[in-house]
Design a protein around this motif. Structure first.
Motif, mmCIF file in Angstrom:
data_model
loop_
_atom_site.group_PDB
_atom_site.id
_atom_site.type_symbol
_atom_site.label_atom_id
_atom_site.label_comp_id
_atom_site.label_asym_id
_atom_site.label_seq_id
_atom_site.Cartn_x
_atom_site.Cartn_y
_atom_site.Cartn_z
ATOM 1 N N VAL A 268 0.709 -1.022 -0.223
ATOM 2 C CA VAL A 268 0.041 -0.107 -0.026
ATOM 3 C C VAL A 268 0.868 1.209 -0.110
ATOM 4 N N VAL A 269 0.669 2.265 -1.066
ATOM 5 C CA VAL A 269 1.246 3.459 -1.189
ATOM 6 C C VAL A 269 0.114 4.723 -1.227
ATOM 7 N N GLU A 270 0.269 5.506 -0.417
ATOM 8 C CA GLU A 270 -0.783 6.657 -0.021
ATOM 9 C C GLU A 270 -1.729 6.280 -0.702
ATOM 10 N N GLY A 271 -2.702 5.406 0.082
ATOM 11 C CA GLY A 271 -3.976 4.689 -0.407
ATOM 12 C C GLY A 271 -4.227 4.126 -1.655
ATOM 13 N N LEU A 272 -3.138 3.483 -2.274
ATOM 14 C CA LEU A 272 -3.342 2.657 -3.398
ATOM 15 C C LEU A 272 -2.683 1.347 -3.069
ATOM 16 N N LEU A 273 -3.263 0.136 -3.725
ATOM 17 C CA LEU A 273 -2.794 -1.119 -3.603
ATOM 18 C C LEU A 273 -1.622 -1.094 -4.736
ATOM 19 N N VAL A 274 -0.536 -1.492 -4.708
ATOM 20 C CA VAL A 274 0.434 -1.257 -5.771
ATOM 21 C C VAL A 274 1.134 -2.690 -5.680
ATOM 22 N N ASP A 275 1.654 -3.107 -6.988
ATOM 23 C CA ASP A 275 2.246 -4.230 -7.636
ATOM 24 C C ASP A 275 3.857 -3.986 -7.849
ATOM 25 N N ARG A 276 4.544 -4.592 -6.998
ATOM 26 C CA ARG A 276 5.964 -4.530 -7.366
ATOM 27 C C ARG A 276 6.639 -6.004 -7.733
ATOM 28 N N ALA A 277 5.648 -7.144 -7.766
ATOM 29 C CA ALA A 277 6.265 -8.159 -8.261
ATOM 30 C C ALA A 277 6.030 -8.713 -9.766
ATOM 31 N N PHE A 278 4.971 -8.536 -10.124
ATOM 32 C CA PHE A 278 4.417 -8.837 -11.543
ATOM 33 C C PHE A 278 4.393 -7.687 -12.221
ATOM 34 N N GLU A 291 -7.721 1.275 -5.416
ATOM 35 C CA GLU A 291 -7.502 2.250 -4.152
ATOM 36 C C GLU A 291 -8.099 1.490 -3.204
ATOM 37 N N VAL A 292 -7.572 1.819 -1.901
ATOM 38 C CA VAL A 292 -7.522 1.290 -0.677
ATOM 39 C C VAL A 292 -9.207 1.193 -0.599
ATOM 40 N N SER A 293 -9.954 2.221 -0.974
ATOM 41 C CA SER A 293 -11.528 2.624 -0.930
ATOM 42 C C SER A 293 -12.237 1.507 -1.713
ATOM 43 N N ASP A 294 -11.623 0.777 -2.662
ATOM 44 C CA ASP A 294 -11.998 -0.160 -3.472
ATOM 45 C C ASP A 294 -12.403 -1.440 -2.693
ATOM 46 N N VAL A 295 -11.608 -1.674 -1.553
ATOM 47 C CA VAL A 295 -11.730 -2.724 -0.884
ATOM 48 C C VAL A 295 -13.099 -2.521 0.225
ATOM 49 N N ASN A 296 -13.898 -3.762 0.275
ATOM 50 C CA ASN A 296 -14.990 -3.653 1.092
ATOM 51 C C ASN A 296 -15.138 -4.693 2.133
ATOM 52 N N PRO A 297 -15.018 -4.347 3.489
ATOM 53 C CA PRO A 297 -14.884 -3.029 4.017
ATOM 54 C C PRO A 297 -13.215 -2.890 4.051
ATOM 55 N N PRO A 298 -12.896 -1.544 4.105
ATOM 56 C CA PRO A 298 -11.279 -1.505 4.048
ATOM 57 C C PRO A 298 -10.706 -1.629 5.513
ATOM 58 N N ALA A 299 -10.931 -2.393 6.156
ATOM 59 C CA ALA A 299 -10.362 -2.796 7.313
ATOM 60 C C ALA A 299 -8.948 -3.327 7.176
ATOM 61 N N PRO A 300 -8.060 -3.018 7.767
ATOM 62 C CA PRO A 300 -6.628 -3.525 7.678
ATOM 63 C C PRO A 300 -6.487 -4.749 7.176
ATOM 64 N N HIS A 301 -7.014 -5.797 7.960
ATOM 65 C CA HIS A 301 -7.108 -7.247 7.548
ATOM 66 C C HIS A 301 -7.590 -7.768 6.326
ATOM 67 N N ASN A 302 -8.647 -6.996 5.859
ATOM 68 C CA ASN A 302 -9.433 -6.902 4.656
ATOM 69 C C ASN A 302 -8.654 -6.416 3.502
ATOM 70 N N ILE A 303 -7.815 -5.262 3.994
ATOM 71 C CA ILE A 303 -6.879 -4.854 2.651
ATOM 72 C C ILE A 303 -5.724 -5.986 2.503
ATOM 73 N N ALA A 304 -5.449 -6.716 3.564
ATOM 74 C CA ALA A 304 -4.335 -7.728 3.390
ATOM 75 C C ALA A 304 -5.139 -9.086 2.655
ATOM 76 N N ASN A 305 -6.190 -9.241 2.750
ATOM 77 C CA ASN A 305 -6.941 -10.261 1.986
ATOM 78 C C ASN A 305 -6.797 -9.900 0.680
ATOM 79 N N ALA A 306 -7.197 -8.467 0.303
ATOM 80 C CA ALA A 306 -7.234 -8.193 -1.012
ATOM 81 C C ALA A 306 -5.878 -8.029 -1.742
ATOM 82 N N LEU A 307 -5.039 -7.716 -1.211
ATOM 83 C CA LEU A 307 -3.418 -7.820 -1.759
ATOM 84 C C LEU A 307 -3.194 -9.377 -1.921
#
Length: 479
Positions: A268-278, A291-307
């Motif tokens: 995560v960089v400045e509210g964005l989900l970012v890929d530096r692998a592929f 964007e982090v706001s695209d994740v529902n809900p944007p709780a930390p563990h759910n952002i991790a799931n999204a990543l």
């Protein structure tokens, strides 16, 4: 065309959502199938009647696995056992199988071996395991794959039979597969395209026997991976499992983090989900995914799931736009950090699915000021670490269920200033009272959070019923 199972004597251990499809598939492939099941309740009798009508032999009740004509407790002539994942490895049936040299597979192993049977396309598997977050991550992954225009399905431990997916009429491009530690234990030849272990925390130790055995079974998901072993940067144990895995040459370790990603990571960089692998030249370049706001809900563990979901999708070659579109289209299942209502300036959130301390820790970390409703069956868990970590966020606590004293004692030790209401009852009617007590403790801006950190069976049929009771009690507040 005869299959490798034609004429083979196969014992299926257990009925339920895995045993019944396994018995049907094996029977359809020409095997002589005997199903054994410890229980003999109404559901088991109904399932048995359905199978017996097809010509499958079914034995119900204690001792069903034995017969007078068999050696060491195996049904006579058994050449293979296919077990439901919940059957413990310590069952006498499996000891007898080992002594007789009879292999034991789970339904996942059977499904893996049947990929491509009958000329069907052998769709690759993107596999997800971990202590918490599996179902959400698999559903996110399926949504992303669907957004990329791929024929896919979320299957496995999520409740959709893998056997149905690999033997049915639909030919999938790729499958999003949720796997429990039980299923992985009985799947020795599984080799996924790419896989992730989301996290590791003590759970199901009564089944596995130790934390080491539990972790080892989780780590099986990485064996033979072809493209990517995805791990959680914040959970070193998951990276250790990657290091220990025997993978195909060229398979990469890819991390996900809630911080700024390094090369071969998503983050995560400045509210964005970012890929530096592929990306090309991952040491210098990064790709915005969503964007982090695209994740529902944007709780930390759910952002991790999204990543994690995004990493598996990107390993399969999915474009960045499909990650964004898939996350936007995803709707989480009920009882997973679900906002129920706002009443008098207080938010009420249902995370009844938080049935262990690891899940509750993630849920508590998502809010700043909490009135916590907790308790139920502890399953051998301790609560000191959980309470110590959340103490500064707790406005109050309302405790219910059989093992609530364990949480109360942890609160006394680590958060003595937090007011606690201990409801001395384990009936379903305790939930409306718990919600009323939480309302009394809460102030505008607080969150009343049902994150029990315990199983539900002391009071409710399952966590769904517990969450439903909470939601209904909250709706009555605003009526």
């Amino acid at each position: 065309m005869p299959s490798e199972f034609s004429g083979k004597h196969v014992t299926v251990a257990g009925l339920g959502v895995s045993g019944v499809p396994a018995a049907k598939v094996l029977h359809g492939l020409g095997a002589h199938v005997t199903v054994v099941n410890d229980g003999a309740d109404e559901r088991a009798r109904t399932q048995a009647a359905e199978l017996e009508a097809l010509g499958v032999t079914v034995r119900l009740g204690d001792g069903a696995a034995s017969d007078s004509g068999s050696a060491a407790g195996l049904p006579e002539g058994t050449e293979l056992i296919v077990t439901a994942p919940g059957w413990k490895p310590t069952k006498p049936l499996f000891a007898a199988a080992e002594q007789a040299g009879v292999p034991v597979w789970g339904d996942v192993e059977l499904a893996w071996r049947l990929r491509g049977h009958g000329g069907r396309k052998a769709a690759p598997w993107l596999a997800v395991t971990g202590t918490n977050g599996k179902t959400t991550t698999v559903q996110m992954l399926a949504s992303i794959l669907d957004a990329a225009g791929l024929r896919t399905a979320a299957v496995g431990n999520i409740g959709v039979s893998l056997l149905d997916a690999v033997t049915g009429d639909t030919e999938y491009d790729v499958l999003a597969v949720e796997l429990s530690s039980y299923q992985l234990h009985w799947a020795p030849s599984l080799r996924a395209h790419s896989a992730v272990v989301l996290n590791l925390a003590a759970d199901h130790l009564d089944w596995h026997g130790s934390m080491e055995a539990y972790a080892a079974d989780k780590g099986r998901v990485y064996e033979g991976n072809q493209v990517a072993c995805v791990y959680n940067v914040a959970d070193r144990a998951t990276e250790d499992l990657v290091r220990a895995a025997d993978v195909e040459e060229g398979c990469r370790a890819v991390g996900f983090t809630l911080g700024t990603p390094g090369p071969s990571q998503l983050g995560v960089v400045e509210g964005l989900l970012v890929d530096r692998a592929f990306v090309e030249d991952r040491h210098k370049n990064a790709q915005e995914l969503a964007e982090v706001s695209d994740v529902n809900p944007p709780a930390p563990h759910n952002i991790a799931n999204a990543l994690a979901a995004a990493a598996l999708a990107r390993a399969y070659g999915v474009p960045a736009a499909a990650v964004r579109d898939g996350l936007r289209a995803f709707t989480p299942d009920a009882h997973r950090i679900a906002h129920v209502a706002d009443v008098d300036g207080v938010a009420y959130v249902d995370d009844s699915k938080a049935t262990n301390t690891h899940a509750a820790e993630a849920s508590l970390a998502a809010y700043e000021s909490i009135v916590w409703i907790a308790g139920g069956l502890a399953k051998g868990a301790t609560f000191d670490e959980l309470v110590a970590g959340a103490a500064k966020r707790l406005r109050g606590a309302v405790l219910i269920g059989a093992d609530r004293a364990l949480i109360r004692e942890a609160l006394t030790r680590h958060a003595p200033e937090v007011p606690v209401v201990d409801l001395d009852r384990t009936d379903t009617g305790a939930m409306p009272q718990a919600v009323q007590e939480a309302r009394r403790l809460a102030e505008p801006g607080d969150t009343v959070l049902l994150a029990p950190a315990c199983a539900s069976m002391d009071m409710f049929t399952n966590y769904n019923k517990r969450g439903d009771a909470f939601a209904e009690a909250v709706r009555e507040l605003g009526a």
